[in-house]
Write a protein that holds these residues in place. Structure first.
Motif, PDB file in Angstrom:
ATOM      1  N   ASN A  10       0.804  -1.223   0.000  1.00  0.00           N
ATOM      2  CA  ASN A  10       0.000   0.000   0.000  1.00  0.00           C
ATOM      3  C   ASN A  10       0.839   1.276   0.000  1.00  0.00           C
ATOM      4  O   ASN A  10       0.285   2.376  -0.002  1.00  0.00           O
ATOM      5  N   PHE A  11       2.147   1.147   0.032  1.00  0.00           N
ATOM      6  CA  PHE A  11       3.052   2.298   0.053  1.00  0.00           C
ATOM      7  C   PHE A  11       3.800   2.375  -1.275  1.00  0.00           C
ATOM      8  O   PHE A  11       4.305   1.352  -1.769  1.00  0.00           O
ATOM      9  N   GLU A  12       3.848   3.568  -1.862  1.00  0.00           N
ATOM     10  CA  GLU A  12       4.506   3.745  -3.157  1.00  0.00           C
ATOM     11  C   GLU A  12       5.442   4.947  -3.110  1.00  0.00           C
ATOM     12  O   GLU A  12       5.124   5.973  -2.489  1.00  0.00           O
ATOM     13  N   ILE A  13       6.559   4.813  -3.788  1.00  0.00           N
ATOM     14  CA  ILE A  13       7.536   5.892  -3.937  1.00  0.00           C
ATOM     15  C   ILE A  13       7.599   6.247  -5.417  1.00  0.00           C
ATOM     16  O   ILE A  13       7.775   5.366  -6.270  1.00  0.00           O
ATOM     17  N   ILE A  14       7.450   7.549  -5.712  1.00  0.00           N
ATOM     18  CA  ILE A  14       7.370   7.976  -7.110  1.00  0.00           C
ATOM     19  C   ILE A  14       8.426   9.058  -7.362  1.00  0.00           C
ATOM     20  O   ILE A  14       8.163  10.254  -7.179  1.00  0.00           O
ATOM     21  N   PRO A  15       9.632   8.680  -7.769  1.00  0.00           N
ATOM     22  CA  PRO A  15      10.629   9.677  -8.143  1.00  0.00           C
ATOM     23  C   PRO A  15      10.496  10.043  -9.627  1.00  0.00           C
ATOM     24  O   PRO A  15      10.056   9.235 -10.449  1.00  0.00           O
ATOM     25  N   GLY A  16      10.846  11.269  -9.952  1.00  0.00           N
ATOM     26  CA  GLY A  16      10.798  11.715 -11.344  1.00  0.00           C
ATOM     27  C   GLY A  16      11.857  12.765 -11.600  1.00  0.00           C
ATOM     28  O   GLY A  16      12.337  13.429 -10.682  1.00  0.00           O
ATOM     29  N   ILE A  17      12.212  12.908 -12.861  1.00  0.00           N
ATOM     30  CA  ILE A  17      13.212  13.908 -13.225  1.00  0.00           C
ATOM     31  C   ILE A  17      13.022  14.304 -14.681  1.00  0.00           C
ATOM     32  O   ILE A  17      12.577  13.489 -15.511  1.00  0.00           O
ATOM     33  N   ARG A  18      13.319  15.561 -14.968  1.00  0.00           N
ATOM     34  CA  ARG A  18      13.231  16.064 -16.339  1.00  0.00           C
ATOM     35  C   ARG A  18      14.397  17.013 -16.583  1.00  0.00           C
ATOM     36  O   ARG A  18      14.710  17.864 -15.741  1.00  0.00           O
ATOM     37  N   TYR A  19      15.014  16.864 -17.734  1.00  0.00           N
ATOM     38  CA  TYR A  19      16.048  17.809 -18.168  1.00  0.00           C
ATOM     39  C   TYR A  19      15.518  18.551 -19.385  1.00  0.00           C
ATOM     40  O   TYR A  19      15.083  17.934 -20.374  1.00  0.00           O
ATOM     41  N   THR A  20      15.535  19.889 -19.317  1.00  0.00           N
ATOM     42  CA  THR A  20      15.001  20.730 -20.384  1.00  0.00           C
ATOM     43  C   THR A  20      16.086  21.693 -20.850  1.00  0.00           C
ATOM     44  O   THR A  20      16.796  22.285 -20.027  1.00  0.00           O
ATOM     45  N   ARG A  21      16.199  21.861 -22.156  1.00  0.00           N
ATOM     46  CA  ARG A  21      17.115  22.855 -22.735  1.00  0.00           C
ATOM     47  C   ARG A  21      16.324  23.718 -23.718  1.00  0.00           C
ATOM     48  O   ARG A  21      15.706  23.198 -24.646  1.00  0.00           O
ATOM     49  N   ASP A  22      16.321  25.026 -23.464  1.00  0.00           N
ATOM     50  CA  ASP A  22      15.599  25.981 -24.304  1.00  0.00           C
ATOM     51  C   ASP A  22      16.585  26.892 -25.018  1.00  0.00           C
ATOM     52  O   ASP A  22      17.568  27.357 -24.424  1.00  0.00           O
ATOM     53  N   SER A  23      16.299  27.165 -26.286  1.00  0.00           N
ATOM     54  CA  SER A  23      17.071  28.120 -27.076  1.00  0.00           C
ATOM     55  C   SER A  23      16.102  29.170 -27.609  1.00  0.00           C
ATOM     56  O   SER A  23      15.071  28.827 -28.204  1.00  0.00           O
ATOM     57  N   ARG A  24      16.454  30.450 -27.418  1.00  0.00           N
ATOM     58  CA  ARG A  24      15.558  31.533 -27.822  1.00  0.00           C
ATOM     59  C   ARG A  24      16.338  32.563 -28.628  1.00  0.00           C
ATOM     60  O   ARG A  24      17.454  32.950 -28.257  1.00  0.00           O
ATOM     61  N   GLU A  25      15.724  33.004 -29.715  1.00  0.00           N
ATOM     62  CA  GLU A  25      16.296  34.059 -30.542  1.00  0.00           C
ATOM     63  C   GLU A  25      15.203  35.070 -30.862  1.00  0.00           C
ATOM     64  O   GLU A  25      14.034  34.704 -31.051  1.00  0.00           O
ATOM     65  N   ALA A  26      15.579  36.343 -30.952  1.00  0.00           N
ATOM     66  CA  ALA A  26      14.621  37.396 -31.309  1.00  0.00           C
ATOM     67  C   ALA A  26      15.372  38.574 -31.912  1.00  0.00           C
ATOM     68  O   ALA A  26      16.482  38.909 -31.487  1.00  0.00           O
ATOM     69  N   THR A  27      14.757  39.174 -32.911  1.00  0.00           N
ATOM     70  CA  THR A  27      15.284  40.380 -33.553  1.00  0.00           C
ATOM     71  C   THR A  27      14.194  41.431 -33.536  1.00  0.00           C
ATOM     72  O   THR A  27      13.041  41.150 -33.878  1.00  0.00           O
ATOM     73  N   GLN A  28      14.571  42.656 -33.152  1.00  0.00           N
ATOM     74  CA  GLN A  28      13.577  43.701 -32.937  1.00  0.00           C
ATOM     75  C   GLN A  28      13.948  44.983 -33.674  1.00  0.00           C
ATOM     76  O   GLN A  28      15.094  45.395 -33.702  1.00  0.00           O
ATOM     77  N   TYR A  29      12.916  45.583 -34.270  1.00  0.00           N
ATOM     78  CA  TYR A  29      13.043  46.866 -34.951  1.00  0.00           C
ATOM     79  C   TYR A  29      12.047  47.825 -34.302  1.00  0.00           C
ATOM     80  O   TYR A  29      10.870  47.503 -34.171  1.00  0.00           O
ATOM     81  N   PHE A  30      12.503  49.013 -33.935  1.00  0.00           N
ATOM     82  CA  PHE A  30      11.628  49.984 -33.283  1.00  0.00           C
ATOM     83  C   PHE A  30      11.249  51.114 -34.222  1.00  0.00           C
ATOM     84  O   PHE A  30      11.993  51.470 -35.146  1.00  0.00           O
ATOM     85  N   ARG A  31      10.087  51.698 -33.949  1.00  0.00           N
ATOM     86  CA  ARG A  31       9.636  52.903 -34.656  1.00  0.00           C
ATOM     87  C   ARG A  31       9.111  53.894 -33.630  1.00  0.00           C
ATOM     88  O   ARG A  31       8.564  53.501 -32.608  1.00  0.00           O
ATOM     89  N   THR A  32       9.259  55.172 -33.864  1.00  0.00           N
ATOM     90  CA  THR A  32       8.683  56.161 -32.966  1.00  0.00           C
ATOM     91  C   THR A  32       7.213  56.356 -33.301  1.00  0.00           C
ATOM     92  O   THR A  32       6.765  56.132 -34.423  1.00  0.00           O
ATOM     93  N   ARG A  33       6.474  56.802 -32.311  1.00  0.00           N
ATOM     94  CA  ARG A  33       5.051  57.049 -32.490  1.00  0.00           C
ATOM     95  C   ARG A  33       4.832  58.381 -33.213  1.00  0.00           C
ATOM     96  O   ARG A  33       5.527  59.353 -32.958  1.00  0.00           O
ATOM     97  N   GLY A  34       3.826  58.391 -34.029  1.00  0.00           N
ATOM     98  CA  GLY A  34       3.391  59.664 -34.573  1.00  0.00           C
ATOM     99  C   GLY A  34       2.558  60.402 -33.533  1.00  0.00           C
ATOM    100  O   GLY A  34       1.872  59.792 -32.727  1.00  0.00           O
ATOM    101  N   VAL A  35       2.631  61.724 -33.521  1.00  0.00           N
ATOM    102  CA  VAL A  35       1.942  62.519 -32.519  1.00  0.00           C
ATOM    103  C   VAL A  35       1.094  63.577 -33.197  1.00  0.00           C
ATOM    104  O   VAL A  35       1.548  64.290 -34.089  1.00  0.00           O
ATOM    105  N   THR A  36      -0.157  63.650 -32.771  1.00  0.00           N
ATOM    106  CA  THR A  36      -1.067  64.682 -33.266  1.00  0.00           C
ATOM    107  C   THR A  36      -1.596  65.452 -32.068  1.00  0.00           C
ATOM    108  O   THR A  36      -2.154  64.852 -31.148  1.00  0.00           O
ATOM    109  N   VAL A  37      -1.392  66.748 -32.046  1.00  0.00           N
ATOM    110  CA  VAL A  37      -1.898  67.590 -30.969  1.00  0.00           C
ATOM    111  C   VAL A  37      -3.104  68.353 -31.491  1.00  0.00           C
ATOM    112  O   VAL A  37      -3.029  69.028 -32.524  1.00  0.00           O
ATOM    113  N   VAL A  38      -4.232  68.222 -30.787  1.00  0.00           N
ATOM    114  CA  VAL A  38      -5.496  68.783 -31.250  1.00  0.00           C
ATOM    115  C   VAL A  38      -6.033  69.754 -30.200  1.00  0.00           C
ATOM    116  O   VAL A  38      -5.937  69.500 -29.001  1.00  0.00           O
ATOM    117  N   ASP A  39      -6.574  70.853 -30.648  1.00  0.00           N
ATOM    118  CA  ASP A  39      -7.248  71.792 -29.750  1.00  0.00           C
ATOM    119  C   ASP A  39      -8.564  71.145 -29.331  1.00  0.00           C
ATOM    120  O   ASP A  39      -9.472  70.948 -30.153  1.00  0.00           O
TER     121      ASP A  39
END
Length: 807
Positions: free
Chosen positions: A454-483
């Motif tokens: 009636n007694f159980e032992i449950i060991p577990g293990i996981r090895y994970t390897r993640d690789s991430r890449e990203a390239t980003q280009y930015f732009r400025t906001r246009g602005v309109t001022v209104v009365d």
């Protein structure tokens, strides 16, 4: 509801069940789940888990993913503020930082074993759902990838060897119509097929008083599934599934709850439109704009193969999915005083608007191999290999900043327009991202020949390897001022393209890896009572923030965070399976927690912030589940969750040179201390021609929210100090609320052809008491002088289901 009330429910459930035990032969139904990658009863596994089968889904009107939040106290959904079909999932109080391709969420969502990487479009309806399983707590071994909070499994119905046709039609208030069609057709003795389709169209619950304006909250959803099952031998099963979903919608708008103090001479406060701002729910707003509908499309192919090889089962899950999400982040508008330009629904004098949609495209491929079996009489095993790769693009809409020129307040009093100068610093972006993950995992269930096995032992293990890449280009906001008085254009600054501070695109490229062990010990006191103790470590990959304040922070990114959890639990059945009591207590500790901290010395109420590994924190709590068959025709259930959170340490490395400053006291995360749901199903035999059922349920959640005080570095004391301009707490705390739902049905009404057809009719009501409640709340503006806003929950909705089934 306090703990004494819950105890009263539990005691009365036990006593009522005991009284009923002598009066009939009935029991609670068993629930089969696949939480450990194999079919087991929910009472036999050492996991804190809740599952909703097809009957519970139908009785509670579950048509989309977020509908389940009312039934599972530890689980909460928040719609992304400007795209309410994109979901931010919180489980056991652990919430995501953002919905971005460059970082992941802490709750792993799966459909038929396939990991769904993005929350975009997650609130879509599922055409043919059989059950939903919610695994609470880190799942560091069998699921592993980014499952620090837990995992959610959605399982669809599979084809069978006999003909079945089912048609549902639902009509409800606000012109809602839903149709759900499924047909199961056996093609041969070994090949079976199934086709399902869902259509849902509804109006929003906030109307637009502007002539010809858009309809807030209007949405049109479609979803379809096609499944094939091939069983050439008794030992081999091959399942192919294709799912598709598409939705077009206008988001439900946020509403201004309170204007800041105009005496503080703040322009945002002075610019509010009092007619559209207040602490009570407004079912009508003015908005003359004509922005396009947001839309999101998803589809996926999955091939599942299961091959029985004696005492061993080999499984393969191969999947490919795509996502195309286009949403208009802030509504374009034209206020009553502005005929030119655009303006926000709540703030006709001031606005930061997106004229283009935020657009995310993503595709992913995954392959998982599992080997499940046993070695002798004392050891069972579950081992596997996992591979995942996604690529995508994310484009933030090119915005137009619209500000009032003659609005009272010092902010706009000077011709130099300091607010304009501030917003053009860093704007929208285009981003390309690729994420790859590989893992190997294994779990043993060891039953030593002691204590009568009636007694159980449950060991577990996981090895994970993640690789991430990203390239980003930015732009400025246009602005309109209104009365703001005349609606005439006063100033225009066009947006410009910016590659990066060094004249090249910003590039992020890093690898992360982690080994996450687990150890569970369980003891069966008797066949009906299981106790367990569990230690498990969860891991969430590092990444970078798409909205990093500088190229430097984007390139550096942040590392992984880990969550170590200890849990004690019991699962028990009593009174000849008429009463179930499941409970657990847990403590989970974050290390290297990914936290947004001020990345520059600033006394501004909203200083620039970036995500870094700056925190440690502790979640602790407990969960209680009660189910009772009080009589043959009466079932009740009560589910309760208690949660406490504290930051142990948050450090800022940017305030002072070459040192980390303790800023723990300025970080606040208000988790719902008490959440619970109550449900009753009553099915008396009151008519001969049908089965009657009455369902009533109630769900409650305490206040919740997160905020950070504005702080700066005091050189004299060498410590961080709170700035006077910090936001009040009330701006960010969503108040507590409780919701009643009910459904009354007559089912199994025999009809033609022959005796194989049946009809069900149901009348249902969501938010029965028409509770006016805030589902999400946040501050708006630059200081306590401005305002705060919130999203109101859906008011009472009455509907009718008509379901025909033939088999």
């Amino acid at each position: 509801m306090n703990n004494k009330v819950l105890l009263f429910i539990a005691v009365n459930a036990v006593s009522a069940g005991a009284y009923a035990a002598d009066s009939g032969n009935y029991a609670l139904e068993e629930v089969i789940v696949t939480a450990q990658k194999t079919e087991e009863t929910i009472q036999s596994i050492p996991i804190s888990i809740q599952a909703l089968d097809s009957k519970a889904l139908e009785n509670n009107g579950i048509n989309s993913f977020s509908d389940v939040k009312a039934l599972i106290p530890s689980l909460k959904f928040a719609a992304y503020p400007t795209a309410d079909q994109n979901l931010l999932i919180t489980l056991r109080g652990i919430a995501p930082n953002a919905l971005e391709l460059t970082q992941d969420t802490p709750t792993a969502v799966h459909i038929n074993g396939v990991y769904i990487a993005r929350g975009n479009g997650l609130n879509m309806a599922v055409a043919d759902l059989e059950r939903i399983e919610v695994l609470r707590g880190p799942q560091g071994t069998l699921y592993g990838r980014n499952a620090t909070a837990g995992a959610i499994n959605m399982i669809t119905e599979k084809p069978t060897d006999h003909f079945v046709f089912k048609q549902q039609v639902t009509v409800a208030e606000r012109n809602e119509i839903l149709t759900r069609t499924s047909i199961n057709v056996p093609i041969s003795d070994t090949l079976f097929s199934k086709l399902a389709y869902l259509y849902n169209d509804k109006d929003g619950y906030v109307s637009n008083s502007a002539p010809g304006g858009i309809d807030f909250g209007e949405r049109n959803s479609q979803a379809a599934r096609f499944d094939l099952r091939w069983q050439p031998t008794q030992d081999l099963t091959v399942d192919y599934g294709y799912d598709w979903g598409y939705q077009r919608y206008y988001s439900t708008p946020e509403q201004c709850l309170q204007v800041g103090d105009p005496a503080l001479n703040h322009a945002l406060a002075a610019a509010m439109d009092p007619s559209q701002c207040g602490s009570s729910f407004k079912n009508k707003l003015y908005y003359a704009g004509h922005s396009p509908k947001s839309n999101v499309a998803i589809d996926g192919h999955a091939l599942n193969v299961e091959w029985e090889l004696g005492k061993t089962t080999l499984r393969s899950i191969t999947a490919y999915r795509t996502l195309n999400d286009k949403f208009y982040g802030v509504l374009l508008a034209g206020g009553p005083n502005l005929t030119a330009g655009t303006i926000d629904v709540n703030f006709p004098g001031v606005l930061a608007l997106s004229a283009d949609p935020d657009h995310t495209k993503q595709h992913q491929f995954s392959q998982e191999l599992q080997l499940v079996g046993d070695v002798g009489d004392y050891i069972n095993y579950n081992a596997g290999l996992y591979y995942f790769k996604e690529s995508g693009t994310e484009k933030q809409g090119l915005s137009t900043q619209v500000v009032g020129y003659n609005v009272p307040g010092a902010l706009f009093a000077q011709p130099s327009h300091p607010f304009v100068n501030a917003v053009v610093d860093r704007g929208p972006f285009d981003l390309d991202a690729t994420n790859e993950s590989k893992a190997i995992f294994g779990q043993l269930t060891i039953t030593p020949p002691v204590l009568d096995n009636n007694f159980e032992i449950i060991p577990g293990i996981r090895y994970t390897r993640d690789s991430r890449e990203a390239t980003q280009y930015f732009r400025t906001r246009g602005v309109t001022v209104v009365d703001s008085a005349t609606g005439q254009l006063a100033l225009a600054i066009p947006g410009t393209d910016v590659i990066g501070s060094n004249g090249v695109p910003s590039k992020f490229n890093k690898d992360f890896s982690k080994t996450t062990p687990s150890l569970t010990m369980q003891y069966h006191i008797n066949p009906d009572v299981l106790t367990y103790a569990k230690y498990v470590k969860g891991y969430k990959s590092g990444g970078t923030a798409a909205i990093a304040t500088t190229d430097k922070f984007f390139v550096e990114g942040f590392g992984p965070e880990t969550l170590t959890s200890i849990e004690l639990g019991i699962k028990s059945s009593w009174l000849d399976q008429r009463l179930r009591v499941n409970a657990d207590v847990f403590q989970s500790k974050f290390k290297d927690q990914q936290v947004s901290v001020a990345s520059a010395q600033s006394s501004a109420p909203i200083p620039p912030v970036d995500v870094v590994n700056a925190g440690r924190s502790t979640y602790q709590g407990g969960e209680l589940e009660l189910q009772a068959a009080l009589a043959e025709d009466l079932r009740i259930s009560a589910n309760y969750a208690y949660l406490h959170f504290a930051y142990d340490k948050v450090e800022n490395q940017f305030l002072a040179p070459n040192q980390k400053i303790d800023v723990t006291d300025f970080f606040h995360n208000v988790v719902p201390t008490n959440t619970y749901s109550l449900s009753a199903d009553y099915s008396p035999n009151i008519v001969d021609f049908a089965k009657f059922n009455f369902n009533l349920n109630y769900s409650y959640t305490d206040a919740t929210g997160a905020y950070t005080d504005s702080y700066s570095y005091d050189a004299a004391s060498g410590k961080a100090v709170k700035n006077a301009s910090s936001f009040p707490k009330k701006y960010f705390i969503t108040p507590s609320y409780g919701i009643w739902n009910t459904r009354v049905s007559f089912s199994e009404i025999q009809t033609g052809p022959g005796d194989k057809g049946s009809v069900s009719v149901a009348l249902w009501c969501k938010n029965l008491a028409d509770k006016k409640y805030i589902s999400f709340q946040t501050g708006l503006g630059l200081s306590a002088a401005s305002a705060y806003q919130g999203f109101w929950g859906e008011p009472r909705t009455l509907g009718l289901d008509l379901i025909y089934r033939y088999e």
